[in-house]
Design a protein around this motif. Structure first.
Motif, PDB file in Angstrom:
ATOM      1  N   ARG A   1       0.298   4.362   0.756  1.00  0.00           N
ATOM      2  CA  ARG A   1       0.211   5.292   1.872  1.00  0.00           C
ATOM      3  C   ARG A   1       0.431   4.589   3.217  1.00  0.00           C
ATOM      4  O   ARG A   1       0.310   5.217   4.280  1.00  0.00           O
TER       5      ARG A   1
ATOM      6  N   GLU B   1      -6.970   3.656  -5.615  1.00  0.00           N
ATOM      7  CA  GLU B   1      -6.411   2.317  -5.775  1.00  0.00           C
ATOM      8  C   GLU B   1      -4.899   2.369  -5.492  1.00  0.00           C
ATOM      9  O   GLU B   1      -4.198   3.240  -6.004  1.00  0.00           O
ATOM     10  N   GLY B   2      -4.440   1.429  -4.676  1.00  0.00           N
ATOM     11  CA  GLY B   2      -3.013   1.366  -4.349  1.00  0.00           C
ATOM     12  C   GLY B   2      -2.660   1.990  -3.010  1.00  0.00           C
ATOM     13  O   GLY B   2      -1.544   1.823  -2.520  1.00  0.00           O
ATOM     14  N   ASP B   3      -3.603   2.706  -2.388  1.00  0.00           N
ATOM     15  CA  ASP B   3      -3.295   3.472  -1.178  1.00  0.00           C
ATOM     16  C   ASP B   3      -3.186   2.654   0.110  1.00  0.00           C
ATOM     17  O   ASP B   3      -2.251   2.846   0.895  1.00  0.00           O
ATOM     18  N   ALA B   4      -4.181   1.832   0.393  1.00  0.00           N
ATOM     19  CA  ALA B   4      -4.303   1.251   1.734  1.00  0.00           C
ATOM     20  C   ALA B   4      -5.005  -0.099   1.696  1.00  0.00           C
ATOM     21  O   ALA B   4      -5.840  -0.354   0.821  1.00  0.00           O
TER      22      ALA B   4
ATOM     23  N   ILE C   1      -1.303  10.801   8.373  1.00  0.00           N
ATOM     24  CA  ILE C   1      -2.313   9.944   7.737  1.00  0.00           C
ATOM     25  C   ILE C   1      -3.701  10.228   8.317  1.00  0.00           C
ATOM     26  O   ILE C   1      -4.689  10.339   7.586  1.00  0.00           O
TER      27      ILE C   1
ATOM     28  N   PRO D   1       0.827  -1.222   0.000  1.00  0.00           N
ATOM     29  CA  PRO D   1       0.000   0.000   0.000  1.00  0.00           C
ATOM     30  C   PRO D   1       0.858   1.268   0.000  1.00  0.00           C
ATOM     31  O   PRO D   1       1.709   1.442   0.870  1.00  0.00           O
TER      32      PRO D   1
ATOM     33  N   LYS E   1     -15.572   0.186  -7.209  1.00  0.00           N
ATOM     34  CA  LYS E   1     -15.295   0.627  -8.581  1.00  0.00           C
ATOM     35  C   LYS E   1     -15.264  -0.546  -9.561  1.00  0.00           C
ATOM     36  O   LYS E   1     -15.844  -0.471 -10.642  1.00  0.00           O
TER      37      LYS E   1
ATOM     38  N   ALA F   1      -4.553  -3.357  -1.587  1.00  0.00           N
ATOM     39  CA  ALA F   1      -4.764  -1.920  -1.774  1.00  0.00           C
ATOM     40  C   ALA F   1      -5.145  -1.556  -3.210  1.00  0.00           C
ATOM     41  O   ALA F   1      -5.810  -0.540  -3.446  1.00  0.00           O
ATOM     42  N   ARG F   2      -4.745  -2.393  -4.170  1.00  0.00           N
ATOM     43  CA  ARG F   2      -5.028  -2.070  -5.576  1.00  0.00           C
ATOM     44  C   ARG F   2      -6.478  -2.341  -5.963  1.00  0.00           C
ATOM     45  O   ARG F   2      -6.935  -1.896  -7.022  1.00  0.00           O
ATOM     46  N   LEU F   3      -7.182  -3.077  -5.107  1.00  0.00           N
ATOM     47  CA  LEU F   3      -8.568  -3.451  -5.422  1.00  0.00           C
ATOM     48  C   LEU F   3      -9.555  -2.450  -4.823  1.00  0.00           C
ATOM     49  O   LEU F   3      -9.523  -2.174  -3.622  1.00  0.00           O
ATOM     50  N   ASP F   4     -10.435  -1.922  -5.655  1.00  0.00           N
ATOM     51  CA  ASP F   4     -11.565  -1.135  -5.139  1.00  0.00           C
ATOM     52  C   ASP F   4     -12.845  -1.800  -5.641  1.00  0.00           C
ATOM     53  O   ASP F   4     -13.304  -1.522  -6.758  1.00  0.00           O
TER      54      ASP F   4
END
Lengths: 185, 185
Positions: free
Chosen positions: A31, A53-56, B4, A29, B47, B41-44
């Motif tokens: 962040r 996407e990619g943050d946490a 954060i 992640p 969306k 983290a890459r999965l939403d």
């Protein structure tokens, strides 16, 4: 064919058609934090906490509880993927406040089908068959949100596989306003 | 203070400022389905599957596995909140494919701090202290995504508290394209 499946796949096609730079996101992640929250349909943690996407990491279960499985996920999140700050976020009007282990065990023993609810509580449809298995599960129900947040934060902080220096913040998401309200103490 | 935390609260304030009709959403998922997917983290999922607030339950853990806790959540989702169709969605390039129970137990026994990884595998920072507790946990790692999806779908379908008529669809999300690919058989 399933209508829901068709709708999900059509939405997915539209999302993938404009995927852009997201193809290159790394696994850890970006962040460096993780959120543990409820599966409730009204909650969108990416939106309410501002995640791209990619943050946490986002961990979700019924209640947003610090179950053994949530702790499994959090330990992997820190130990292998470097998150260093965690949020436990329960919410107002949670389904987990509407029943007890005893109620759920009884409902499931009569029928597996969806129960109905009114002011006097949960009622079964009588559609049977049921199963006694529900009596052997701890459903992790909630009687007081602030207490459950404090308890879950304490369980995580006290876990032998969790380093003492990871901040674990407790919040309640208000379903009527969209606001995060900190649980202190 | 935590940077954060400040960022999350600022994003939340912006979200709540434009909350609109969402204040009136009911507790049961409007579209009657649930998704079990990975915390990655890459999965939403909102969306990639086209969910608005109020639409569907989303359950997430390390790997998107059908753990006891995920099944607790799914049973609550159907029995009390009426979902009637479920998706199990794992993904390519998952962290759960990079280690085994033995590796995790060994890493945690040396240190709780974040490990490093290279082509020869995971290495500890040597920053100690560690804990033996990691050896007593099943981390639910994955050696083959299609196999883990099939296994998780089978576990859910075969669970004594899950009605036989709930469709459970298995998918792999491709992190390079954003596409959902069905796992059949």
């Amino acid at each position: 064919m399933s209508k829901i499946k068709d709708e999900v796949l059509a939405a997915n096609e539209a999302y993938a058609a404009d995927f852009g730079d997201k193809a290159n996101l790394p696994m850890p992640p970006g962040r460096g934090f993780a959120i543990l929250t409820c599966m409730d349909a009204r909650l969108d943690p990416a939106k309410y906490a501002g995640l791209a996407e990619g943050d946490a990491h986002v961990i979700r279960n019924a209640g947003g509880r610090a179950s053994d499985d949530a702790i499994r996920s959090l330990v992997i999140s820190h130990k292998l993927l470097g998150t260093n700050e965690w949020f436990v976020i329960h919410h107002t009007d949670c389904g987990m406040e509407t029943f007890t282990n005893e109620v759920m065990g009884e409902l499931l023993s009569k029928s597996l089908d969806t129960a109905t609810v009114d002011d006097s509580g949960w009622h079964d449809t009588g559609a049977g068959p049921g199963s006694e298995e529900g009596r052997y599960i701890n459903w992790l129900t909630i009687s007081d949100q602030a207490k459950s947040v404090r308890g879950d934060v304490a369980r995580i902080k006290g876990h032998p596989l969790v380093p003492k220096d990871i901040p674990v913040h407790g919040y309640i998401y208000d379903c009527k306003t969209g606001k995060l309200v900190e649980v202190t103490g």
